[in-house]
Design a protein around this motif. Sequence first.
Motif, PDB file in Angstrom:
ATOM      1  N   ASP A 117      58.285  41.228  40.741  1.00  0.00           N
ATOM      2  CA  ASP A 117      57.569  40.258  39.263  1.00  0.00           C
ATOM      3  C   ASP A 117      56.399  41.041  38.746  1.00  0.00           C
ATOM      4  O   ASP A 117      54.915  41.778  39.026  1.00  0.00           O
ATOM      5  CB  ASP A 117      56.523  39.245  40.810  1.00  0.00           C
ATOM      6  CG  ASP A 117      56.112  38.160  38.973  1.00  0.00           C
ATOM      7  OD1 ASP A 117      56.069  38.636  37.998  1.00  0.00           O
ATOM      8  OD2 ASP A 117      56.179  36.988  39.171  1.00  0.00           O
ATOM      9  N   ASN A 119      54.664  41.321  35.321  1.00  0.00           N
ATOM     10  CA  ASN A 119      54.752  40.473  33.959  1.00  0.00           C
ATOM     11  C   ASN A 119      55.839  39.205  33.724  1.00  0.00           C
ATOM     12  O   ASN A 119      56.167  38.905  33.013  1.00  0.00           O
ATOM     13  CB  ASN A 119      54.898  41.335  33.282  1.00  0.00           C
ATOM     14  CG  ASN A 119      53.323  42.511  32.857  1.00  0.00           C
ATOM     15  OD1 ASN A 119      51.902  42.687  33.418  1.00  0.00           O
ATOM     16  ND2 ASN A 119      53.136  42.600  31.452  1.00  0.00           N
ATOM     17  N   GLY A 120      56.026  39.184  35.208  1.00  0.00           N
ATOM     18  CA  GLY A 120      57.079  37.779  35.300  1.00  0.00           C
ATOM     19  C   GLY A 120      58.536  37.695  35.488  1.00  0.00           C
ATOM     20  O   GLY A 120      59.343  37.071  35.424  1.00  0.00           O
ATOM     21  N   ASP A 122      61.841  40.275  36.896  1.00  0.00           N
ATOM     22  CA  ASP A 122      61.958  40.348  38.637  1.00  0.00           C
ATOM     23  C   ASP A 122      62.785  41.867  38.187  1.00  0.00           C
ATOM     24  O   ASP A 122      63.874  41.732  37.922  1.00  0.00           O
ATOM     25  CB  ASP A 122      63.361  39.545  38.445  1.00  0.00           C
ATOM     26  CG  ASP A 122      63.211  39.540  40.028  1.00  0.00           C
ATOM     27  OD1 ASP A 122      63.622  40.590  40.861  1.00  0.00           O
ATOM     28  OD2 ASP A 122      64.381  38.702  40.625  1.00  0.00           O
ATOM     29  N   ASN A 135      64.986  37.717  32.013  1.00  0.00           N
ATOM     30  CA  ASN A 135      64.075  37.810  33.037  1.00  0.00           C
ATOM     31  C   ASN A 135      64.065  38.770  33.976  1.00  0.00           C
ATOM     32  O   ASN A 135      62.812  38.788  35.067  1.00  0.00           O
ATOM     33  CB  ASN A 135      63.851  36.008  34.141  1.00  0.00           C
ATOM     34  CG  ASN A 135      64.346  34.648  32.475  1.00  0.00           C
ATOM     35  OD1 ASN A 135      63.300  34.950  32.148  1.00  0.00           O
ATOM     36  ND2 ASN A 135      64.475  33.796  33.437  1.00  0.00           N
ATOM     37  N   ASN A 164      61.616  45.682  29.491  1.00  0.00           N
ATOM     38  CA  ASN A 164      61.830  44.675  29.676  1.00  0.00           C
ATOM     39  C   ASN A 164      63.498  44.829  28.741  1.00  0.00           C
ATOM     40  O   ASN A 164      63.662  45.608  28.608  1.00  0.00           O
ATOM     41  CB  ASN A 164      61.411  43.836  29.084  1.00  0.00           C
ATOM     42  CG  ASN A 164      60.636  43.789  27.342  1.00  0.00           C
ATOM     43  OD1 ASN A 164      61.737  44.178  26.656  1.00  0.00           O
ATOM     44  ND2 ASN A 164      59.983  43.512  26.828  1.00  0.00           N
ATOM     45  N   LYS A 202      50.626  42.949  34.903  1.00  0.00           N
ATOM     46  CA  LYS A 202      50.662  42.531  36.498  1.00  0.00           C
ATOM     47  C   LYS A 202      51.840  42.676  37.152  1.00  0.00           C
ATOM     48  O   LYS A 202      53.057  42.147  36.960  1.00  0.00           O
ATOM     49  CB  LYS A 202      50.281  41.115  36.168  1.00  0.00           C
ATOM     50  CG  LYS A 202      48.507  40.963  35.271  1.00  0.00           C
ATOM     51  CD  LYS A 202      48.760  39.422  34.926  1.00  0.00           C
ATOM     52  CE  LYS A 202      47.105  39.516  34.230  1.00  0.00           C
ATOM     53  NZ  LYS A 202      47.023  37.682  33.699  1.00  0.00           N
ATOM     54  N   THR A 204      52.403  41.014  40.216  1.00  0.00           N
ATOM     55  CA  THR A 204      51.601  39.386  41.037  1.00  0.00           C
ATOM     56  C   THR A 204      52.616  39.286  42.460  1.00  0.00           C
ATOM     57  O   THR A 204      53.685  39.271  42.978  1.00  0.00           O
ATOM     58  CB  THR A 204      52.441  37.905  40.141  1.00  0.00           C
ATOM     59  OG1 THR A 204      51.344  38.346  39.031  1.00  0.00           O
ATOM     60  CG2 THR A 204      51.514  36.384  40.410  1.00  0.00           C
ATOM     61  N   ASN A 206      54.798  38.861  45.328  1.00  0.00           N
ATOM     62  CA  ASN A 206      55.858  38.879  45.329  1.00  0.00           C
ATOM     63  C   ASN A 206      56.806  39.461  46.707  1.00  0.00           C
ATOM     64  O   ASN A 206      56.821  40.605  47.372  1.00  0.00           O
ATOM     65  CB  ASN A 206      56.204  39.283  44.489  1.00  0.00           C
ATOM     66  CG  ASN A 206      58.096  38.874  43.890  1.00  0.00           C
ATOM     67  OD1 ASN A 206      59.324  39.242  44.734  1.00  0.00           O
ATOM     68  ND2 ASN A 206      57.864  37.645  43.187  1.00  0.00           N
ATOM     69  N   SER A 233      63.597  33.993  43.338  1.00  0.00           N
ATOM     70  CA  SER A 233      64.139  32.781  41.900  1.00  0.00           C
ATOM     71  C   SER A 233      64.276  31.527  42.899  1.00  0.00           C
ATOM     72  O   SER A 233      64.726  30.859  41.906  1.00  0.00           O
ATOM     73  CB  SER A 233      64.319  33.311  41.025  1.00  0.00           C
ATOM     74  OG  SER A 233      65.879  33.524  41.152  1.00  0.00           O
ATOM     75  N   ASN A 324      47.244  40.027  44.150  1.00  0.00           N
ATOM     76  CA  ASN A 324      47.901  40.544  43.186  1.00  0.00           C
ATOM     77  C   ASN A 324      47.247  41.623  42.062  1.00  0.00           C
ATOM     78  O   ASN A 324      46.194  41.519  41.302  1.00  0.00           O
ATOM     79  CB  ASN A 324      47.385  38.801  42.631  1.00  0.00           C
ATOM     80  CG  ASN A 324      47.896  37.900  42.834  1.00  0.00           C
ATOM     81  OD1 ASN A 324      49.044  37.352  42.852  1.00  0.00           O
ATOM     82  ND2 ASN A 324      46.768  36.775  43.253  1.00  0.00           N
TER      83      ASN A 324
END
Length: 361
Positions: A117, A119-120, A122, A135, A164, A202, A204, A206, A233, A324
């Motif tokens: 994770d 910035n959101g 994977d 994603n 990304n 971030k 986060t 995970n 997920s 985090n």
Amino acid sequence: MTNHKQKLFKYTAVVALSAMSFACGGTEKNTETDQESEDMKDRIELVRDDAAKKVDVIIDGKFFTSYIYPDSLEKPVLYPINTANETAITRGWPVTPRPGERVDHPHHLGLWFNYGDVNGLDFWNNSSAIEDKTNYGHIVHKSIKSIKSGNEEGVLEVSLDWMNSTGEVLLTENTTFIFRGKDDQRTIDRIATLTAPNGEVKLTDNKEGMLGLRTARQLEHPSDKPEIFTDASGKATDVPTMNNEGITGMYKSSEGVEGNDVWGTRGSWVSLSGKINNEDISVAILDFPSNPGYPTYWHARGYGLFAANPLGQKALSNGKDELNFKLAKGESATFKYRIIIYSNESIMDGQVNRDYIEWAK
């Protein structure tokens, strides 16, 4: 054929295109090489091959590992990794499948470093088996900054970008690999500095992270039941019961925890011991005291995933801890690990701890 099997078949076909370059790793020797030149060679040779997108590591004339970065992967990895006897400790599938291996988790290849994770996005579960990359993030090799062979160590410095699906760079990674080997022992130091160049990043809490190694089948724990594991997920992967003949792996942590109980515990190191073709082999991963989240949590599974995850504390502690982690724009963090491969010996109690203390002081 199910959709899941179709994806794995497609992935295997894509990655197999690289197998001829990476399976053996070693560079062919010229049998007419002058003996004097042979004698002058460094003990630890790093052989760069830009066309094949790899750097081979040769110790005392024997292939040890390759740093590979083909377009068919979603991150650079060290693959395969051998003992001093040139026995592979890493799983072959999906690049060079071996009979009897598991074919789960196609993103588990060699030794890698990423996270579930960012910035959101994977980064951990991404592979060529994933069709919709929206994603997911991927790590791109940018350059070899320095490469040096030597008699005591070989050093490789590389620059990578964590991106990304649209090509935006979230993190830059500058990593130094230090390869050493003497007698029946081999070591890899992997020192990665992550920097957030364009804004806050971030990482986060995970479960999927960070330094991962997928082992050869013989170093797995014997399994007597099928398992189903889920990624961040919630996607499930079946890990079936398999023939346990020759399966001898056993984890042990710095805290004295053994076997499958190592998963979700903290410790400064964990070793995995077993046999391959009557060769006693132990692999240890060591966590450096200055690393974020030290002592790391261990995402170590009996089916062959051997991973240190310093940032997935809530996920791995059943909610007891939480971290985090984040980097402000321009901020950096360094993650330093040592991997030791012992062969031809059953490591005695205290051996890994002594090696850890010597390294960490």
